[in-house]
Structure formats: structure tokens, C-alpha cells
Design an enzyme around this catalytic site. Structure first.
Site, PDB file in Angstrom:
ATOM      1  N   SER A 253       0.625  -1.021  -0.051  1.00 40.71           N
ATOM      2  CA  SER A 253       0.324  -0.121  -0.021  1.00 40.71           C
ATOM      3  C   SER A 253       0.790   1.282   0.155  1.00 40.71           C
ATOM      4  O   SER A 253       1.652   1.344   1.051  1.00 40.71           O
ATOM      5  CB  SER A 253      -0.845   0.087   1.113  1.00 40.71           C
ATOM      6  OG  SER A 253      -1.609   1.222   1.259  1.00 40.71           O
ATOM      7  N   LYS A 254       0.537   2.282  -0.829  1.00 44.60           N
ATOM      8  CA  LYS A 254       1.302   3.399  -0.981  1.00 44.60           C
ATOM      9  C   LYS A 254       0.950   3.973   0.467  1.00 44.60           C
ATOM     10  O   LYS A 254       2.003   4.955   0.774  1.00 44.60           O
ATOM     11  CB  LYS A 254       0.657   4.326  -1.987  1.00 44.60           C
ATOM     12  CG  LYS A 254       1.394   5.619  -2.496  1.00 44.60           C
ATOM     13  CD  LYS A 254       2.875   5.561  -2.758  1.00 44.60           C
ATOM     14  CE  LYS A 254       3.447   7.067  -2.778  1.00 44.60           C
ATOM     15  NZ  LYS A 254       4.786   6.955  -2.770  1.00 44.60           N
ATOM     16  N   ARG A 255      -0.091   4.047   0.933  1.00 41.26           N
ATOM     17  CA  ARG A 255      -0.710   4.717   2.140  1.00 41.26           C
ATOM     18  C   ARG A 255       0.463   4.284   3.499  1.00 41.26           C
ATOM     19  O   ARG A 255       0.763   5.178   4.221  1.00 41.26           O
ATOM     20  CB  ARG A 255      -1.803   4.289   2.380  1.00 41.26           C
ATOM     21  CG  ARG A 255      -2.396   5.053   3.731  1.00 41.26           C
ATOM     22  CD  ARG A 255      -3.854   4.734   4.031  1.00 41.26           C
ATOM     23  NE  ARG A 255      -4.788   4.996   2.844  1.00 41.26           N
ATOM     24  CZ  ARG A 255      -6.063   4.587   2.540  1.00 41.26           C
ATOM     25  NH1 ARG A 255      -6.558   3.928   3.664  1.00 41.26           N
ATOM     26  NH2 ARG A 255      -6.687   4.836   1.654  1.00 41.26           N
TER      27      ARG A 255
END
Length: 482
Positions: A253-255
Site C-alpha cells: 500500500s502506498k499509504r
């Protein structure tokens, strides 16, 4: 059999994530494999998460990766617009059709009312589900309230009994009890559709035959299936793709700070290598082949090879694959790619970049490691004289000191200072003085670099540094050992 049509329908909310790019790649490969169309659609109905330049990121990423779309915002195939915010009237029209048939209804509950009931459910320890509070409102009364300007949404009217069964090309037959499904919002208070409704309407109107998306949408698909059946439309073939995990417990996840496609390119990965690697994240070609050309990927790709199990993103495997792609580059192309990275550590007017690039072409796995590989060229850092010791070559500091003096004298006499001359000189020097080649080349390399390992040996380093700098570094090492 109808013409195969796949779509990539990203939301313009930021960077291109690895999972998004894999979805686009699979859709592209399947369409090309089957002589079909690959459609690009922008799903921008979530205005709160909209990022201004995200559409440019989507377009540039697909173009850079060579995933050319047959239809899209800039290529009208007759079923546009291909941007959802430009199709607002279409969704309302179809939502009202569902209202008239009883498959949907107007809802006037406010956000505050819904949140209060959600909190009550949380406190009671149960899963919140909208209670069809507005379903009992007579249709004519609901229409009068809408015409009077009262805020409303339109919700799907999910049956409270029975089950929904659908087929997925990867996960097989899936059956879900209707009483586990919520009456999802189809049209929001701003008049825009939710993603869940818009993608069903658009996929049908655009003739999409195969819907590829992440397996996280498996639980939502029964609601889509009910919508297709309420409209009397043929359902597309669902192809749900496995999650991409960073480890056994966490999704990539980029988050969470995991690399996006843009991050990987900025770090010196090649687009073709990234695409090749992510193609194998959840798909098995049925052979031991790992490195594919684009045409080979198209010919080999088949939905039957898509796995149900999550795929583990392995940075080391990606790094290895990128190195294979770098080695396969024509030299001039590698030189062009390496030049900006060389500029970070060395001066172009002082060194021959071609000589350096020849040294790095088969050694660099990622372009971003180039500056560190050549940072010794401008200056030799103070180093431990124990670096000159070598068991295999039976090197002591005394032997190294003696060998460096011989090297210095022999190299200073050379008129031509190219790789061949330097090599022949040092090899002859070793033979003439009863030394092993390693007893000459090892200390010379350490003297020129000050490092335990370098991308090249003494001959290559001396040629790159030039005669004057080579002799100066040998003098410094001789003094240090002496």
C-alpha cells in the site's frame, strides 16, 4: 462470441500503485491476446479524493509502459465520454429506472442520522447495516420531496431473503446470502454516482466483456450482479485478481509508504522490468520462464494462470530482474540512461563516460546505485591498510608496498595509457618479478579506489582515471604503506 473488451478504470486520486498497474497490464494483455479492445476510463466521482494532476500521471504512466489504450478520453470509440464526471446525467437516468422497477428507492436520511445509528450498532457490538428506513415511503411522495429540493440519495433495494450466485474466472462459483448485503448508495446527494453503481452502468454501456479488478471487490460483486439482473443486462466475465502483499500480514500500500510505479522509476528501475515483474505477481505462465518480451507476455498470458493466493512483492527479485533488463540494453541506450546518474558523482569533462558505462553495464542492477559505485573516482577516501592483505594471493603489506612501487615505475614509462597497454604492462611486470597477477592487480586496485570492492579491476580504473591521477594515487598508497 462477442469481441473481447477489457477496461482499466482508475480513480485520479494520486500516484499509480503497483496493484493498479498490474490490473491495467492484465487487462491490456488479455485484450491484445484475444484481438480485442483495451479501454481507459477515468472514474472521478469521488470528488473529495480527487487530485488535480492525477489524470496526467495515469496517462503518462500507461504511455511510458507501452500500455496503449484503444479507446479513452482522447480516443472516442463511440461509447464516450470516458470520464465519469462527464456522464452525470446518464447515471441518474438509469438510477430512476431502478426506482421505478422497485430495485432502488429514494433515501432522505441525513448523514447525522445514519452516523447515529452506526454508533448505536458499534455500541451494541453488531455490524451496521442500513435498515431500509426510507423504503416504506410511497414513490409519489418521494418524488414530490425530490422535486421540492429536499436532499436525497438513491439506494439499491437488496432482497432480504435468498442468495446471489455468480461465477468468477479465478475463484469459481461464489454464493452470498442476501441478508448479509447492505442497501448501497447508487446516487449521492451531489447527484454523482458511487463507484459501485457507475462502473456497472459504464461497463454495460461500453460493452466491457471482462472485468478485471482486485479480489477485495469479491464481496461487492453480488451487489453488482443484482444490478445487472435488475436491468436485465448480460453480466461480464469477472476476473478477480489476488492481493499483492509486502509480507505475510500486510497488503502492499502506498499509504503505508510502499513504492509506487513513480517511486520505482525515480530509483532507477526500468519500466519494462517493472511490468515484467508485476506480471508474475499473481500469474504463472506454466513454464520456468521469468524474463519476457512484451510480445511473449501477450502470447503467454491466460486467465487460467491467475492465482487465488496473494502474491508477495519481493524487492530483491525485482532488483535481479531489473539487472537482467539493464544488461540486455544496447550500450548506447544504457549510456544515455546512466549519464544523469553519473553526473551526480563525477564530472563529464574530466572522465570518459563511455569507459565508465562499459564498466557498469553488466554490474548495475538499479540505475540509482551508479553514483555510489563511482563515488571513489573524484577522490580516494582514507582507507585501512589491511585492505591490501589477501590470503589467496598471499599478500602482505610488504609485498603490496613492493608491488605498488613496481607498478608506479612501469606505468609512468607508458606512452599509450589505454586499457590494453595498462593490462599488458601489469601482467608482464608480475611475470618479470616472480609475482602472481593478483599480487600486482589487487594492491593496485585498492590503491586507486581505497575500497574493498569496485565495479572494475586495476586496469579499468587506471584507464578511467588517466595516467596523471593513477600515478598520484599510487604515490599516495606507497607513502601510506611505507
Amino acid at each position: 462470441m462477442s469481441r473481447v473488451r477489457t477496461r482499466f478504470a482508475p480513480s485520479p486520486t494520486g500516484y499509480m500503485h503497483i496493484g493498479n498497474l498490474r490490473t491495467a497490464l492484465y487487462g491490456y494483455l488479455y485484450a491484445k491476446k484475444n484481438g480485442g479492445d483495451f479501454v481507459l476510463r477515468i472514474e472521478d466521482t469521488d470528488q473529495e479524493r480527487y487530485v488535480a494532476d492525477a489524470c496526467d500521471v495515469i496517462f503518462s504512466t500507461l504511455k511510458r509502459c507501452g500500455l496503449d489504450w484503444d479507446e479513452g478520453p482522447d480516443k472516442d470509440g463511440g461509447v464516450g465520454p470516458y470520464v465519469q464526471s462527464e456522464r452525470k446525467g446518464i447515471y441518474m437516468e438509469y438510477a430512476k429506472m431502478l426506482v421505478e422497477s422497485g430495485a432502488a428507492y429514494y433515501c432522505f436520511c441525513t448523514d447525522e442520522q445514519i452516523e447515529a445509528k452506526r454508533q448505536q450498532a458499534v455500541e451494541a457490538g453488531i455490524t451496521y447495516k442500513y435498515g431500509k428506513d426510507c423504503l416504506s415511503i410511497p414513490l409519489e411522495e418521494a418524488k414530490r420531496r425530490v422535486e421540492a429540493g429536499e436532499p436525497f440519495t438513491i439506494r439499491q433495494n437488496v432482497p432480504t431473503t435468498g442468495s446471489v450466485t455468480y461465477e468468477d474466472a479465478v475463484f469459481g462459483t461464489i454464493t452470498v446470502d442476501c441478508d448479509t448485503l447492505d442497501d448501497m448508495v447508487l446516487i449521492k446527494t451531489d447527484g454523482l454516482p458511487t463507484y459501485n453503481f457507475a462502473n456497472v452502468v459504464d461497463d454495460h454501456l461500453m460493452g466491457i466483456t471482462h472485468v478485471m479488478r482486485g479480489s477485495e471487490y469479491l464481496s461487492s460483486t453480488p451487489k453488482y450482479t443484482l444490478l445487472y439482473r435488475a436491468f436485465g443486462w448480460e453480466e461480464p466475465t469477472y476476473v478477480h485478481l489476488p492481493l499483492i502483499m509486502k509480507d505475510q500480514h500486510n497488503k502492499l500500500s502506498k499509504r503505508n509508504g510502499d513504492a509506487s510505479y513513480q517511486d520505482l522509476i525515480a530509483k532507477g528501475y526500468l519500466s519494462d522490468a517493472v511490468l515484467n515483474y508485476i506480471a508474475l505477481l499473481g500469474w504463472n505462465p506454466g513454464t520456468n520462464q521469468e524474463v519476457f518480451t512484451r510480445e511473449e507476455l501477450i502470447n503467454a498470458f491466460d486467465v487460467s494462470g491467475v492465482s487465488k493466493s496473494p502474491a508477495l512483492f519481493d524487492p530483491l527479485k525485482l532488483r535481479w530482474m531489473n539487472g537482467e533488463y539493464i544488461k540486455a540494453l544496447p550500450f548506447e541506450e544504457f549510456l544515455a540512461l546512466a549519464t544523469p546518474w553519473l553526473d551526480k558523482s563525477v564530472a563529464k569533462d574530466k572522465y570518459d563516460y563511455k569507459l565508465i558505462a562499459q564498466l557498469l553495464h553488466t554490474r548495475a542492477e538499479v540505475l540509482s546505485e551508479i553514483p555510489a559505485m563511482v563515488e571513489f573516482l573524484p577522490v580516494v577516501a582514507p582507507h585501512d591498510t589491511d585492505l591490501y592483505l589477501h590470503k589467496k594471493f598471499k599478500l602482505t603489506k610488504e609485498i603490496a608496498h613492493h608491488a605498488l612501487i613496481l607498478c608506479r615505475d612501469a606505468l609512468s614509462a607508458l606512452e599509450s595509457f589505454d586499457g590494453t597497454s595498462i593490462h599488458d604492462c601489469l601482467i608482464a611486470l608480475a611475470a618479470d618479478n616472480g609475482l602472481k597477477n593478483g599480487q600486482v592487480l589487487w594492491p593496485a586496485r585498492v590503491a586507486l579506489s581505497g575500497l574493498p570492492s569496485t565495479p572494475g579491476g586495476a586496469v579499468e580504473l587506471a584507464e578511467i582515471l588517466g595516467k596523471k591521477e593513477t600515478l598520484a594515487r599510487l604515490d599516495a598508497a606507497i607513502a601510506m604503506l611505507g
